[in-house]
Design a protein around this motif. Sequence first.
Motif, PDB file in Angstrom:
ATOM      1  N   ALA A   1       2.586 -27.759 -20.972  1.00  0.00           N
ATOM      2  CA  ALA A   1       1.741 -27.554 -22.147  1.00  0.00           C
ATOM      3  C   ALA A   1       1.601 -28.833 -22.963  1.00  0.00           C
ATOM      4  O   ALA A   1       0.537 -29.112 -23.527  1.00  0.00           O
ATOM      5  CB  ALA A   1       2.298 -26.432 -23.016  1.00  0.00           C
ATOM      6  N   ALA A   2       2.679 -29.626 -23.045  1.00  0.00           N
ATOM      7  CA  ALA A   2       2.607 -30.882 -23.789  1.00  0.00           C
ATOM      8  C   ALA A   2       1.635 -31.847 -23.123  1.00  0.00           C
ATOM      9  O   ALA A   2       0.836 -32.510 -23.791  1.00  0.00           O
ATOM     10  CB  ALA A   2       3.990 -31.511 -23.902  1.00  0.00           C
ATOM     11  N   ALA A   3       1.700 -31.931 -21.795  1.00  0.00           N
ATOM     12  CA  ALA A   3       0.757 -32.780 -21.073  1.00  0.00           C
ATOM     13  C   ALA A   3      -0.673 -32.273 -21.260  1.00  0.00           C
ATOM     14  O   ALA A   3      -1.601 -33.049 -21.497  1.00  0.00           O
ATOM     15  CB  ALA A   3       1.119 -32.826 -19.588  1.00  0.00           C
ATOM     16  N   ALA A   4      -0.838 -30.957 -21.180  1.00  0.00           N
ATOM     17  CA  ALA A   4      -2.169 -30.367 -21.354  1.00  0.00           C
ATOM     18  C   ALA A   4      -2.710 -30.637 -22.746  1.00  0.00           C
ATOM     19  O   ALA A   4      -3.903 -30.917 -22.923  1.00  0.00           O
ATOM     20  CB  ALA A   4      -2.106 -28.863 -21.102  1.00  0.00           C
ATOM     21  N   SER A   5      -1.841 -30.575 -23.745  1.00  0.00           N
ATOM     22  CA  SER A   5      -2.267 -30.815 -25.119  1.00  0.00           C
ATOM     23  C   SER A   5      -2.759 -32.244 -25.294  1.00  0.00           C
ATOM     24  O   SER A   5      -3.786 -32.493 -25.948  1.00  0.00           O
ATOM     25  CB  SER A   5      -1.100 -30.538 -26.071  1.00  0.00           C
ATOM     26  OG  SER A   5      -1.470 -30.780 -27.408  1.00  0.00           O
ATOM     27  N   ARG A   6      -2.039 -33.200 -24.726  1.00  0.00           N
ATOM     28  CA  ARG A   6      -2.469 -34.592 -24.818  1.00  0.00           C
ATOM     29  C   ARG A   6      -3.813 -34.789 -24.104  1.00  0.00           C
ATOM     30  O   ARG A   6      -4.681 -35.523 -24.574  1.00  0.00           O
ATOM     31  CB  ARG A   6      -1.407 -35.496 -24.193  1.00  0.00           C
ATOM     32  CG  ARG A   6      -0.193 -35.678 -25.078  1.00  0.00           C
ATOM     33  CD  ARG A   6       0.993 -36.214 -24.306  1.00  0.00           C
ATOM     34  NE  ARG A   6       0.748 -37.513 -23.663  1.00  0.00           N
ATOM     35  CZ  ARG A   6       0.895 -38.695 -24.258  1.00  0.00           C
ATOM     36  NH1 ARG A   6       1.248 -38.739 -25.537  1.00  0.00           N
ATOM     37  NH2 ARG A   6       0.698 -39.825 -23.600  1.00  0.00           N
ATOM     38  N   MET A   7      -3.974 -34.124 -22.971  1.00  0.00           N
ATOM     39  CA  MET A   7      -5.222 -34.249 -22.233  1.00  0.00           C
ATOM     40  C   MET A   7      -6.381 -33.611 -22.987  1.00  0.00           C
ATOM     41  O   MET A   7      -7.480 -34.173 -23.059  1.00  0.00           O
ATOM     42  CB  MET A   7      -5.068 -33.611 -20.852  1.00  0.00           C
ATOM     43  CG  MET A   7      -4.118 -34.358 -19.944  1.00  0.00           C
ATOM     44  SD  MET A   7      -3.811 -33.479 -18.382  1.00  0.00           S
ATOM     45  CE  MET A   7      -2.517 -34.506 -17.665  1.00  0.00           C
ATOM     46  N   SER A   8      -6.143 -32.437 -23.574  1.00  0.00           N
ATOM     47  CA  SER A   8      -7.228 -31.775 -24.305  1.00  0.00           C
ATOM     48  C   SER A   8      -7.573 -32.539 -25.580  1.00  0.00           C
ATOM     49  O   SER A   8      -8.729 -32.574 -26.002  1.00  0.00           O
ATOM     50  CB  SER A   8      -6.856 -30.328 -24.637  1.00  0.00           C
ATOM     51  OG  SER A   8      -5.771 -30.266 -25.521  1.00  0.00           O
ATOM     52  N   SER A   9      -6.571 -33.182 -26.188  1.00  0.00           N
ATOM     53  CA  SER A   9      -6.849 -34.023 -27.349  1.00  0.00           C
ATOM     54  C   SER A   9      -7.715 -35.210 -26.954  1.00  0.00           C
ATOM     55  O   SER A   9      -8.672 -35.565 -27.653  1.00  0.00           O
ATOM     56  CB  SER A   9      -5.531 -34.512 -27.955  1.00  0.00           C
ATOM     57  OG  SER A   9      -5.756 -35.327 -29.080  1.00  0.00           O
ATOM     58  N   ALA A  10      -7.401 -35.812 -25.805  1.00  0.00           N
ATOM     59  CA  ALA A  10      -8.188 -36.945 -25.315  1.00  0.00           C
ATOM     60  C   ALA A  10      -9.596 -36.518 -24.919  1.00  0.00           C
ATOM     61  O   ALA A  10     -10.554 -37.284 -25.058  1.00  0.00           O
ATOM     62  CB  ALA A  10      -7.489 -37.602 -24.131  1.00  0.00           C
ATOM     63  N   ALA A  11      -9.735 -35.288 -24.430  1.00  0.00           N
ATOM     64  CA  ALA A  11     -11.039 -34.800 -23.965  1.00  0.00           C
ATOM     65  C   ALA A  11     -11.959 -34.406 -25.110  1.00  0.00           C
ATOM     66  O   ALA A  11     -13.179 -34.307 -24.918  1.00  0.00           O
ATOM     67  CB  ALA A  11     -10.848 -33.608 -23.030  1.00  0.00           C
ATOM     68  N   GLY A  12     -11.400 -34.149 -26.281  1.00  0.00           N
ATOM     69  CA  GLY A  12     -12.243 -33.732 -27.397  1.00  0.00           C
ATOM     70  C   GLY A  12     -12.847 -32.363 -27.157  1.00  0.00           C
ATOM     71  O   GLY A  12     -12.149 -31.410 -26.818  1.00  0.00           O
ATOM     72  N   GLU A  13     -14.158 -32.260 -27.302  1.00  0.00           N
ATOM     73  CA  GLU A  13     -14.841 -30.976 -27.122  1.00  0.00           C
ATOM     74  C   GLU A  13     -15.195 -30.692 -25.665  1.00  0.00           C
ATOM     75  O   GLU A  13     -15.699 -29.615 -25.350  1.00  0.00           O
ATOM     76  CB  GLU A  13     -16.128 -30.950 -27.967  1.00  0.00           C
ATOM     77  CG  GLU A  13     -15.886 -31.051 -29.464  1.00  0.00           C
ATOM     78  CD  GLU A  13     -15.026 -29.913 -29.988  1.00  0.00           C
ATOM     79  OE1 GLU A  13     -15.261 -28.762 -29.586  1.00  0.00           O
ATOM     80  OE2 GLU A  13     -14.101 -30.191 -30.787  1.00  0.00           O
TER      81      GLU A  13
END
Length: 448
Positions: free
Chosen positions: A147-159
Amino acid sequence: MDVADLGLPVDVPSTALFTDQYELTMLQAALEAGTAGRRSVFEVFTRRLPEGRRYGVVAGTGRVLDAVENFRFDADVLGFLREREIVDGATLEWLASYRFSGDVWGYPEGEVYFPGSPVMRVEGSFAECVLLETVILSILNHDSAIAAAASRMSSAAGERPLIEMGARRTHELAAVAASRAAYVGGFATTSDLAAGFRYGIPTVGTSAHAFTLLHDTERDAFRAQVESLGRGTTLLVDTYDVAEAVRTAVEVAGPELGAVRIDSGDLLLVAHRVRQQLDELGATDTKIVVTSDLDEYAIASLAAAPVDAYGVGTQLVTGSGHPTASMVYKLVARAESDDPRAPLVPVAKKSSGGKTSIGGRKWAARRPDADGVAEAEVVGTGQVPAELADHQLQVELVKGGEVVGREPLDVVRDRHAAARAGLPLSAAQLSRGEPVLATEYVQGRSGS
């Protein structure tokens, strides 16, 4: 329908053997010593975040609740323990009627955490609590890392939406848990049908290079896919020549083509060229999906590219280099005797090498600044300061052995988005740094 009815390996009738042998041998010795019934408090926490990470993400809580409910020593399990002579007869008799009857409190799933945060607290007799150590840590360490990795990725991906597609890169059961954790962290969909079936996560998928290679020409492959799945499908355009494939894709599907997927090459350069070509061909609404060993850094590097969605596999299901959250499960308080009224005594391990812990049953609160942005993680024992009473983090998950904290996965996902939004802006930075919030300790009485 119960998933067990289909024989799918996504659920188990008992979680009792998802443990280490020393949990049972400790139980046997405590039963003989007369200390097994002492009221005890165990806490789950991590002493540090992975190097460079700014925050952690609590994930797997719902799976922990399932595991606690299913922690039963049935006849087959007891027979195995008896045959191996792992514990004695008196202990087997005690295990036969095991039901967790204590309480569990914890950070709600999807919440963020920091070093020292008491993300879960398990209370009951020593005997019933100690048995749950391994299965709780197994779930929380894996799911929180993903989940931490996913959160960083979704933050980088924006919308832009993210697709979880790592099932082929990990164990088949871990893949289902990873998909769930990725959804908590901000991913939108998964390619794993077992995860969709078990947790209701939206699923997606169209075709791989094998489908193109099966046909005599790329045009034949595209035509077959469009005729079967419709013009809104996603066509994979990098099997041979990308520019030629894009041209063929639009000729076959028309400007209504849903998307094209790029799985190799210089994604930044290729995405710009494909976008220009699609627009020139009149397919201005056709989306571009990129895959190919992406991580949060690669996603961030594509922020200026005309990309509409990302598919992530290997780096996600391995925690983007940090496959565990390094959480531990430690006894922090225990009663002086078996008397239910006996006061709790704080206990803590004292050792060198950074493995010390702080005794006492703890509360946790996140103190906001004047603008409502989190400024500190406050952890303490005893009375909660009045100014922090409305900012406490822990919620009741199990009461008297009954699960009371189960909730829909979409609620968890929304909670994480809100928790991340409440952190300082530097939390979204991918550059290495310290945890975005410092943990402050407030010492007091442990309470009874």
